[in-house]
Design a protein around this motif. Sequence first.
Motif, mmCIF file in Angstrom:
data_model
loop_
_atom_site.group_PDB
_atom_site.id
_atom_site.type_symbol
_atom_site.label_atom_id
_atom_site.label_comp_id
_atom_site.label_asym_id
_atom_site.label_seq_id
_atom_site.Cartn_x
_atom_site.Cartn_y
_atom_site.Cartn_z
ATOM 1 N N GLN A 24 2.481 -3.770 -4.218
ATOM 2 C CA GLN A 24 1.213 -3.263 -4.742
ATOM 3 C C GLN A 24 0.139 -4.286 -4.459
ATOM 4 N N LEU A 25 -0.804 -3.957 -3.589
ATOM 5 C CA LEU A 25 -1.873 -4.871 -3.204
ATOM 6 C C LEU A 25 -3.147 -4.476 -3.938
ATOM 7 N N GLY A 26 -3.319 -5.018 -5.107
ATOM 8 C CA GLY A 26 -4.493 -4.702 -5.899
ATOM 9 C C GLY A 26 -4.480 -3.248 -6.335
ATOM 10 N N ALA A 27 -5.689 -2.696 -6.466
ATOM 11 C CA ALA A 27 -5.811 -1.316 -6.927
ATOM 12 C C ALA A 27 -6.021 -0.340 -5.779
ATOM 13 N N ALA A 28 -6.002 -0.827 -4.541
ATOM 14 C CA ALA A 28 -6.376 0.032 -3.421
ATOM 15 C C ALA A 28 -5.247 0.370 -2.467
ATOM 16 N N LEU A 29 -4.141 -0.375 -2.503
ATOM 17 C CA LEU A 29 -3.127 -0.182 -1.473
ATOM 18 C C LEU A 29 -1.721 -0.395 -2.019
ATOM 19 N N VAL A 30 -0.830 0.505 -1.671
ATOM 20 C CA VAL A 30 0.594 0.387 -1.974
ATOM 21 C C VAL A 30 1.332 0.435 -0.646
ATOM 22 N N THR A 31 2.260 -0.493 -0.430
ATOM 23 C CA THR A 31 3.030 -0.495 0.804
ATOM 24 C C THR A 31 4.515 -0.358 0.489
ATOM 25 N N VAL A 32 5.232 0.223 1.428
ATOM 26 C CA VAL A 32 6.686 0.334 1.290
ATOM 27 C C VAL A 32 7.309 -0.023 2.632
ATOM 28 N N THR A 33 8.290 -0.910 2.600
ATOM 29 C CA THR A 33 8.977 -1.367 3.807
ATOM 30 C C THR A 33 10.408 -0.842 3.785
ATOM 31 N N LEU A 34 10.812 -0.236 4.903
ATOM 32 C CA LEU A 34 12.103 0.434 4.985
ATOM 33 C C LEU A 34 12.800 0.103 6.294
ATOM 34 N N GLY A 71 1.663 2.173 4.580
ATOM 35 C CA GLY A 71 0.618 1.862 3.617
ATOM 36 C C GLY A 71 -0.075 3.135 3.172
ATOM 37 N N LEU A 72 -0.367 3.238 1.893
ATOM 38 C CA LEU A 72 -1.029 4.418 1.360
ATOM 39 C C LEU A 72 -1.791 4.069 0.088
ATOM 40 N N THR A 73 -2.789 4.868 -0.223
ATOM 41 C CA THR A 73 -3.560 4.644 -1.442
ATOM 42 C C THR A 73 -2.703 4.997 -2.648
#
Length: 232
Positions: free
Chosen positions: A118-128, A193-195
């Motif tokens: 979770q990168l702040g309030a603007a970005l969520v990332t997931v690594t697979l 990456g997604l909001t």
Amino acid sequence: MKLTPDQQASGLESLADRAVVAACALADAAGPENWSASAVEDAAAALEVLAGALAHLDPECAEILSVVPVAAAAVLERVEHARTGDRPQDDGQGAVGTSTALRQALTGHGITRHRVHQLGAALVTVTLDPADAQALAALLVQRNGIPDQARHAEEGWGDGPAETAAAALAEALAAHGPSAYARVLASGQVSAGLTPGAARSVVAALGSRPSAGPRTGRRRGLGPGYKGLHTG
């Protein structure tokens, strides 16, 4: 991690020192009113290239730095929306609790080898891993009602399993938000990456029944990730 003695790395040290000097000069010249779109693009590319170089130290460093290319792409996305005046607004809920819900949703479908940031309030990332990225794409295709993507693989969609999985995931995620994207890291993993709003939409889709109706999504291109910028 095994480091080379300093006296044997003078060439690299000289280049790194020049990079620091250039970065300091850029920081001194930068200001809210001084940036242009091309300058932001170049600075973001520099961040990605430097992160990619450090990612080669070992797999753990690659994982730590995996958020950099995704974050750089998010900055470029924000700049582009600001330039065109159509920057999307989040629903105000921020990313609080979203990353946890996404982890639980993935685990509930047997996708356990994931890393959600979770990168702040603007970005969520997931690594697979590529196989898990492909599995997530297939799940979202079923829920979204997107036409079968198998034809893309038959047409040589992507340069390998990881690239194909990233392309499939990027297209599946596009149905949940125009700013969502996926790319291949130098480690061979796929990072998306997604909001927060798009992440919540993905969570809702994973908890729903498969859809039978057709739905189309906008495919986003793949960035170079940690594989560097190829020129020539």
